[in-house]
Design an enzyme around this catalytic site. Structure first.
Site, mmCIF file in Angstrom:
data_model
loop_
_atom_site.group_PDB
_atom_site.id
_atom_site.type_symbol
_atom_site.label_atom_id
_atom_site.label_comp_id
_atom_site.label_asym_id
_atom_site.label_seq_id
_atom_site.Cartn_x
_atom_site.Cartn_y
_atom_site.Cartn_z
ATOM 1 N N ARG A 182 2.768 -2.113 1.506
ATOM 2 C CA ARG A 182 2.850 -3.967 1.439
ATOM 3 C C ARG A 182 4.238 -4.171 2.199
ATOM 4 O O ARG A 182 5.117 -4.618 0.941
ATOM 5 C CB ARG A 182 2.953 -2.818 -0.254
ATOM 6 C CG ARG A 182 1.708 -2.829 -1.327
ATOM 7 C CD ARG A 182 0.009 -3.451 -1.035
ATOM 8 N NE ARG A 182 -1.013 -2.888 -1.813
ATOM 9 C CZ ARG A 182 -1.171 -2.703 -1.280
ATOM 10 N NH1 ARG A 182 -0.917 -1.657 -0.437
ATOM 11 N NH2 ARG A 182 -2.154 -1.526 -2.446
ATOM 12 N N SER A 233 -0.877 -7.960 -9.024
ATOM 13 C CA SER A 233 0.440 -6.538 -8.974
ATOM 14 C C SER A 233 1.266 -7.315 -9.389
ATOM 15 O O SER A 233 1.977 -8.036 -7.841
ATOM 16 C CB SER A 233 0.340 -5.612 -8.376
ATOM 17 O OG SER A 233 -1.598 -4.819 -9.113
ATOM 18 N N GLU A 310 6.108 -7.144 -5.713
ATOM 19 C CA GLU A 310 5.512 -7.415 -5.268
ATOM 20 C C GLU A 310 5.177 -8.748 -5.198
ATOM 21 O O GLU A 310 5.039 -9.672 -4.259
ATOM 22 C CB GLU A 310 4.166 -6.766 -5.644
ATOM 23 C CG GLU A 310 2.782 -6.673 -4.267
ATOM 24 C CD GLU A 310 2.228 -5.745 -4.549
ATOM 25 O OE1 GLU A 310 0.233 -6.777 -4.081
ATOM 26 O OE2 GLU A 310 1.767 -4.347 -5.024
#
EC number: 1.3.1.98
Length: 318
Positions: A182, A233, A310
């Protein structure tokens, strides 16, 4: 309107865009461009259709000393309630297209919508990208975050990334770009505009690909808030393992901290999946940010683990 946005500067920008035939919109409520459906009014959203127009737009921004931000699909983003001290750049035109070069090679524009794009690509009989058909947003944003799920990451497939940096169009291989879970260098430095990617997929069995697409869609629908306004998320999984050897997920830490279902204004930590914050009414960016800070604080108190966001913030959010 702030000092940076004197009427004359905005007027000069619009006159330039009109004369250059570069698409733009005025007084845009950015909530309509966000999966959260949160965001205030931006004075101008400029929508260049090719690389040449992007360079022209950046040149006039610099000349007029106008602060700007680039907005993609708005699916992993919390937009400010008052985005009135900058203009917004949003790719359109050729950036919304993808092409096949045969033998599993595809070029995909940064403004393509990931879910339908990678579903269509998969249905041509090439496998490996099915997981991306469950990820909302635009391909450019997926590149920046190295989007992934179900054991796959976008950078596993990428052959080259085309991006604009320092007024120059560059093409780089994944080995030349810092990236990880990520994460990419684009996320940290915020000095580049992703224009497109080339990927390479393996030939597969059409029936097996359809089954894989169906399976991943069902898994996503069963594990995430359905038909709720969110940005996906909120926190990255911390890459920490319990005594049983299993990875501890962010949602588990939030749940253990007793935060499932907590409400602030029009925002709620989802009762269905507590690594999601959902807009249950008229949530503001401030409401969501309050819950983000609450999670960070309570999870750290309860477990000693400091989660990392995130979702990205777009503009100033108090």
């Amino acid at each position: 309107m702030s000092v940076a946005f004197s009427e004359s500067r905005i007027r000069n920008l619009k006159e330039f865009l009109e004369s250059s035939k570069i698409p733009f919109r005025s007084e845009v409520r950015l909530s309509i461009l966000s999966s959260f459906k949160i965001g205030g009014i931006c004075p101008v959203v400029v929508e260049p259709e090719n690389s040449e127009q992007v360079l022209e737009v950046l040149s006039i921004f610099k000349k007029l000393e106008l602060p700007w931000k680039i907005l993609g699909g708005g699916s992993n983003l919390l937009i400010s309630d008052h985005p009135d001290n900058f203009v917004t750049l949003r790719l359109s035109g050729k950036f919304k297209e993808f092409d096949s070069f045969g033998e599993g090679k595809f070029r995909i524009g940064a403004a393509t919508n990931t879910t339908p794009t990678f579903r269509q690509i998969s249905q041509t009989g090439f496998t490996g990208a099915e997981f991306l058909s469950t990820i909302p947003g635009w391909t450019g944003g997926a590149v920046i975050q190295n989007a992934g799920c179900y054991g796959g990451e976008l950078f596993d497939l990428i052959q080259t990334v085309e991006f604009l940096k320092n007024d120059e169009v560059l093409i780089r291989k994944p080995s030349e770009i810092e990236h990880g879970y990520r994460f990419t260098e684009f996320l940290n430095r915020k000095d580049s505009i992703i224009l497109g990617i080339e990927i390479l997929l393996k030939e597969g069995n059409v029936e097996e690909i359809e089954e894989s697409l169906r399976d991943k869609r069902e898994r996503r629908n069963s594990s995430q808030p359905e038909n709720k306004r969110s940005a996906g998320s909120v926190f990255k999984n911390p890459k920490i393992y319990g005594e049983d050897g299993k990875e501890i997920k962010a949602w588990e830490l939030i749940d253990r901290a007793g935060l499932r279902g907590v409400v602030k204004g029009g925002a709620q930590i989802s009762p269905e999946h507590c690594n999601f914050i959902v807009n249950v009414g008229t949530a503001t960016a401030s409401d969501v940010n309050y819950l983000v800070d609450l999670v960070l604080d309570k999870v750290f108190q309860q477990s000693g683990i400091l989660l990392k966001r995130e979702i990205e913030y777009f503009g100033d959010i108090p």
